[in-house]
Design a protein around this motif. Structure first.
Motif, PDB file in Angstrom:
ATOM      1  N   MET A 283     -10.381 -19.741  -2.796  1.00  0.00           N
ATOM      2  CA  MET A 283     -11.631 -19.044  -3.104  1.00  0.00           C
ATOM      3  C   MET A 283     -12.839 -19.963  -2.978  1.00  0.00           C
ATOM      4  SD  MET A 283     -10.779 -16.399  -6.208  1.00  0.00           S
ATOM      5  CE  MET A 283     -10.155 -17.673  -7.319  1.00  0.00           C
ATOM      6  N   ALA A 284     -12.665 -21.260  -3.262  1.00  0.00           N
ATOM      7  CA  ALA A 284     -13.797 -22.185  -3.213  1.00  0.00           C
ATOM      8  C   ALA A 284     -14.097 -22.662  -1.796  1.00  0.00           C
ATOM      9  CB  ALA A 284     -13.538 -23.384  -4.124  1.00  0.00           C
ATOM     10  N   GLU A 285     -13.051 -22.793  -0.937  1.00  0.00           N
ATOM     11  CA  GLU A 285     -13.256 -23.447   0.346  1.00  0.00           C
ATOM     12  C   GLU A 285     -13.031 -22.544   1.555  1.00  0.00           C
ATOM     13  OE1 GLU A 285     -14.481 -26.454   0.567  1.00  0.00           O
ATOM     14  OE2 GLU A 285     -14.508 -26.628  -1.625  1.00  0.00           O
ATOM     15  N   TYR A 286     -12.253 -21.521   1.418  1.00  0.00           N
ATOM     16  CA  TYR A 286     -11.873 -20.736   2.591  1.00  0.00           C
ATOM     17  C   TYR A 286     -12.351 -19.288   2.535  1.00  0.00           C
ATOM     18  CZ  TYR A 286      -8.733 -24.623   3.709  1.00  0.00           C
ATOM     19  OH  TYR A 286      -8.230 -25.854   4.007  1.00  0.00           O
ATOM     20  N   ALA A 287     -12.402 -18.696   1.367  1.00  0.00           N
ATOM     21  CA  ALA A 287     -12.717 -17.265   1.262  1.00  0.00           C
ATOM     22  C   ALA A 287     -14.185 -17.006   1.600  1.00  0.00           C
ATOM     23  CB  ALA A 287     -12.412 -16.763  -0.155  1.00  0.00           C
ATOM     24  N   SER A 288     -14.424 -15.860   2.203  1.00  0.00           N
ATOM     25  CA  SER A 288     -15.800 -15.440   2.484  1.00  0.00           C
ATOM     26  C   SER A 288     -16.489 -15.041   1.170  1.00  0.00           C
ATOM     27  CB  SER A 288     -15.795 -14.255   3.448  1.00  0.00           C
ATOM     28  OG  SER A 288     -15.157 -13.128   2.851  1.00  0.00           O
ATOM     29  N   PRO A 289     -17.810 -15.091   1.149  1.00  0.00           N
ATOM     30  CA  PRO A 289     -18.509 -14.701  -0.091  1.00  0.00           C
ATOM     31  C   PRO A 289     -18.151 -13.302  -0.572  1.00  0.00           C
ATOM     32  CG  PRO A 289     -20.018 -15.801   1.407  1.00  0.00           C
ATOM     33  CD  PRO A 289     -18.730 -15.592   2.174  1.00  0.00           C
ATOM     34  N   ARG A 290     -17.947 -12.381   0.362  1.00  0.00           N
ATOM     35  CA  ARG A 290     -17.604 -11.015  -0.022  1.00  0.00           C
ATOM     36  C   ARG A 290     -16.225 -10.970  -0.667  1.00  0.00           C
ATOM     37  NH1 ARG A 290     -17.546  -5.752   4.053  1.00  0.00           N
ATOM     38  NH2 ARG A 290     -16.915  -4.206   2.471  1.00  0.00           N
ATOM     39  N   SER A 293     -16.316 -12.687  -4.140  1.00  0.00           N
ATOM     40  CA  SER A 293     -16.957 -11.876  -5.184  1.00  0.00           C
ATOM     41  C   SER A 293     -16.055 -10.748  -5.660  1.00  0.00           C
ATOM     42  CB  SER A 293     -18.274 -11.301  -4.653  1.00  0.00           C
ATOM     43  OG  SER A 293     -18.033 -10.434  -3.548  1.00  0.00           O
ATOM     44  N   THR A 294     -15.066 -10.372  -4.854  1.00  0.00           N
ATOM     45  CA  THR A 294     -14.134  -9.317  -5.256  1.00  0.00           C
ATOM     46  C   THR A 294     -12.867  -9.884  -5.890  1.00  0.00           C
ATOM     47  OG1 THR A 294     -14.935  -7.919  -3.445  1.00  0.00           O
ATOM     48  CG2 THR A 294     -12.828  -7.326  -4.440  1.00  0.00           C
ATOM     49  N   ALA A 295     -12.301 -10.932  -5.277  1.00  0.00           N
ATOM     50  CA  ALA A 295     -11.015 -11.467  -5.730  1.00  0.00           C
ATOM     51  C   ALA A 295     -11.128 -12.215  -7.050  1.00  0.00           C
ATOM     52  CB  ALA A 295     -10.429 -12.382  -4.660  1.00  0.00           C
ATOM     53  N   LYS A 296     -12.202 -12.973  -7.229  1.00  0.00           N
ATOM     54  CA  LYS A 296     -12.319 -13.779  -8.448  1.00  0.00           C
ATOM     55  C   LYS A 296     -12.376 -12.908  -9.706  1.00  0.00           C
ATOM     56  CE  LYS A 296     -15.060 -17.539 -10.475  1.00  0.00           C
ATOM     57  NZ  LYS A 296     -13.934 -18.462 -10.691  1.00  0.00           N
ATOM     58  N   PRO A 297     -13.209 -11.854  -9.772  1.00  0.00           N
ATOM     59  CA  PRO A 297     -13.169 -10.995 -10.974  1.00  0.00           C
ATOM     60  C   PRO A 297     -11.829 -10.299 -11.172  1.00  0.00           C
ATOM     61  CG  PRO A 297     -15.194 -10.628  -9.731  1.00  0.00           C
ATOM     62  CD  PRO A 297     -14.304 -11.463  -8.872  1.00  0.00           C
ATOM     63  N   LEU A 298     -11.186  -9.876 -10.057  1.00  0.00           N
ATOM     64  CA  LEU A 298      -9.888  -9.218 -10.197  1.00  0.00           C
ATOM     65  C   LEU A 298      -8.847 -10.177 -10.759  1.00  0.00           C
ATOM     66  CD1 LEU A 298      -9.667  -7.119  -6.896  1.00  0.00           C
ATOM     67  CD2 LEU A 298     -10.073  -6.285  -9.227  1.00  0.00           C
ATOM     68  N   LEU A 299      -8.890 -11.430 -10.345  1.00  0.00           N
ATOM     69  CA  LEU A 299      -7.951 -12.418 -10.865  1.00  0.00           C
ATOM     70  C   LEU A 299      -8.213 -12.707 -12.337  1.00  0.00           C
ATOM     71  CD1 LEU A 299      -5.606 -14.301 -10.163  1.00  0.00           C
ATOM     72  CD2 LEU A 299      -7.306 -16.036  -9.533  1.00  0.00           C
ATOM     73  N   GLU A 300      -9.470 -12.737 -12.707  1.00  0.00           N
ATOM     74  CA  GLU A 300      -9.818 -13.059 -14.092  1.00  0.00           C
ATOM     75  C   GLU A 300      -9.556 -11.902 -15.043  1.00  0.00           C
ATOM     76  OE1 GLU A 300     -13.838 -14.342 -13.860  1.00  0.00           O
ATOM     77  OE2 GLU A 300     -13.311 -16.398 -13.258  1.00  0.00           O
ATOM     78  N   VAL A 301      -9.280 -10.706 -14.489  1.00  0.00           N
ATOM     79  CA  VAL A 301      -8.900  -9.579 -15.346  1.00  0.00           C
ATOM     80  C   VAL A 301      -7.622  -9.905 -16.114  1.00  0.00           C
ATOM     81  CG1 VAL A 301      -8.016  -7.214 -15.288  1.00  0.00           C
ATOM     82  CG2 VAL A 301     -10.097  -7.792 -14.057  1.00  0.00           C
ATOM     83  N   LEU A 357      -1.432 -17.530 -17.600  1.00  0.00           N
ATOM     84  CA  LEU A 357      -2.251 -18.736 -17.481  1.00  0.00           C
ATOM     85  C   LEU A 357      -2.899 -18.883 -16.114  1.00  0.00           C
ATOM     86  CD1 LEU A 357       0.054 -21.330 -19.279  1.00  0.00           C
ATOM     87  CD2 LEU A 357      -1.923 -20.147 -20.214  1.00  0.00           C
ATOM     88  N   ILE A 358      -2.467 -18.117 -15.118  1.00  0.00           N
ATOM     89  CA  ILE A 358      -3.024 -18.254 -13.773  1.00  0.00           C
ATOM     90  C   ILE A 358      -4.545 -18.140 -13.758  1.00  0.00           C
ATOM     91  CG2 ILE A 358      -3.188 -17.092 -11.531  1.00  0.00           C
ATOM     92  CD1 ILE A 358      -0.181 -16.637 -11.671  1.00  0.00           C
ATOM     93  N   PRO A 359      -5.156 -17.129 -14.398  1.00  0.00           N
ATOM     94  CA  PRO A 359      -6.624 -17.064 -14.351  1.00  0.00           C
ATOM     95  C   PRO A 359      -7.301 -18.243 -15.026  1.00  0.00           C
ATOM     96  CG  PRO A 359      -5.739 -15.418 -15.866  1.00  0.00           C
ATOM     97  CD  PRO A 359      -4.590 -15.959 -15.084  1.00  0.00           C
TER      98      PRO A 359
END
Length: 494
Positions: A283-290, A293-301, A357-359
């Motif tokens: 997410m920090a180095e390879y993922a596109s901004p779009r 912005s979608t994957a990070k909140p879903l993971l933190e759920v 613990l993953i998130p």
């Protein structure tokens, strides 16, 4: 007047005082705000603070002190025959009197007169009004209950008058101080600073109180059980003692519980760290901004799911799945379809706790990786390194101290987990290295020892405080060391 209504009146008086103070400052400025030392809003806030804060402090003190005084006066009104029976009898009688007092408020005048004359049964009369009374009730209870109700009513009346007068007087005093050169902003900021100090002190004192209470009860436990036996014992068997044995039976070895705690946390970290760290790198180095912005909140759920839900997931899904898959594997290899993985096991608890613990790992690691200066990335790429080489040779070494601190914080979270372990790993306190068998942790045994209607007079219950202070020291050490590493990392690039 009820306390909630009184608080509402204080707030209303505060609003009125705010607008009154603001209007007075505007009137004295002559239409030019430059004539004022502080903005009108600060003058209004100053007046509102004087109208609400002293009244709220008096209300809080009154609510704390008045019940103590009323209870003392009610105890003194009890007959000598009750007071001579000791504190326990007095406390029981006081509770019954309060129950009767609540019932008297629901009676009509005729019913109350019948009780005072003795022509009606106290218990039956109160029962008809929905008030349960232990025992038949003594005649003196009606008289003492009336005394209690009278004092309570008088107390509420005096409290209402005193608090409202103080609120009004505070507002009037503050309005008289409003002037063009009055330093209202300084006064308001001083109150805000004091409020922040009080809030910080409450947090610190709460921690100190928790530690002090645990230490005091743990000290009582160590007067009954040797610290050496507790910290170095290898058998956990806190069976309750028989009557007359002094309550000293049983074995209280910490080692099996500590081994289970660390083992399950280790398995959880083995599962969570690679997945969480790789997710953070992507997410920090390879993922596109779009996508980010979608994957990070879903993971933190995942971090917001209650741990009891994870426990049910382990009990109903993961545990039976591992048990059945182990039986199938054993059958294919040996022909004996007997499972070698228990539904409740270290592996089950570790996997489910790792999912939880993953998130934590991914979010903390992602924040740390993104804080690595952009110049390091650009310099590596400018020298001809690929993106993967930049990640492996530049970014991860630079972020390593912060990542290690994040992992330590995550480990302290794993050590303190309870509900997943209760449902997924069982309650068997034993020492073994087979991850396919059940074990238990310190937190589970704390819950077990404090479950039920117990008195804190035997080592079987007091041991929970010794376990608690031990777990507190472990997690505190992990957190302190993690914060030290994270701060050292931040100082490196700031």
């Amino acid at each position: 007047m009820s306390t909630s209504l009184l608080l509402l009146l204080i707030i209303v008086i505060g609003f009125i005082a705010y607008f009154a103070g603001r209007a007075r400052s505007l009137a004295q400025s002559g239409g030019k705000l430059s004539n004022l030392h502080s903005l009108p809003g600060y003058h209004g806030s100053y007046v509102a603070i004087w109208a609400m804060l002293p009244a709220a402090l008096v209300l809080g003190t009154w609510l704390f002190a008045a019940p103590v005084y009323i209870d003392g006066s009610t105890r003194a009104a009890l007959p000598d025959t009750v007071q001579s029976q000791g504190p326990a009898a007095v406390q029981l009688a006081l509770g019954q009197v309060k129950s009767v007092a609540g019932g008297l408020l629901r009676l009509s005048g005729e019913e109350l007169a019948a009780l005072e004359s003795g022509s009606a049964n106290l218990r039956a009369t109160l029962a008809s009004k929905g008030v349960a009374l232990a025992g038949e009730g003594d005649p003196y209870m009606v008289t003492v209950a009336k005394h209690f109700n009278a004092m309570t009513a008088t107390n509420r009346w005096l409290m209402t008058v005193a608090v409202l007068l103080i609120a009004i007087a505070g507002g009037v005093y503050a309005i008289r101080n409003v002037a063009t050169r009055f330093r209202a902003r300084n006064q308001v900021e001083r109150v805000i600073l004091g409020s922040l100090i009080v809030a910080s002190s409450i947090a610190i004192l709460t921690t100190v109180g928790i530690v002090a209470s645990m230490l005091s009860e743990a000290g009582r436990f160590f007067t009954m059980v040797s610290p050496f036996e507790f910290f170095f014992g290898t058998v956990w068997d806190p069976r309750f003692a028989a009557a007359g044995s002094g309550g000293a039976s049983g074995q209280f070895g910490l080692i099996p519980l500590l081994a289970g705690t660390l083992y399950i946390a280790f398995v959880a970290m083995l599962f969570a760290v690679p997945i969480g760290l790789f997710a953070a790198i992507y997410m920090a180095e390879y993922a596109s901004p779009r996508l980010r912005s979608t994957a990070k909140p879903l993971l933190e759920v995942l971090a917001g799911i209650p741990t009891i839900v994870y426990g049910f997931f382990a009990l109903v899904t993961v545990g039976p799945f591992l048990r059945d898959i182990s039986a199938q594997m054993n059958g294919l290899m040996t022909g004996n379809y007997q499972n070698f993985i228990q539904a409740q096991s270290v592996l089950t608890a570790g996997i489910v706790m790792g999912i939880m613990l993953i998130p934590f790992v991914s979010s903390l690691s992602d924040d740390i990786i993104t804080q690595v200066p952009r110049a390091l990335r650009d310099g590596s790429l400018g020298l001809g390194a690929t993106r993967s080489e930049t990640v492996k040779k530049v970014i991860l070494p630079a972020a390593l101290p912060g990542i290690v601190g994040a992992l330590l914080l995550t480990a302290s979270r794993a050590v303190g987990e309870t509900m997943i372990v209760v449902l997924a790993a069982g309650v068997a306190a034993r020492m073994q290295i087979n991850p396919f068998e059940p074990m238990t942790t310190v937190t589970v045994k704390i819950v077990n020892q404090l479950t039920g209607d117990l008195e804190f007079t035997s080592p079987q219950t007091l041991v929970a405080f010794a376990l608690g202070i031990t777990l507190f020291v472990i997690t505190l050490g992990l957190n302190i060391y993690a914060l030290y590493i994270v701060r050292k990392y931040r100082e490196q690039y700031e």
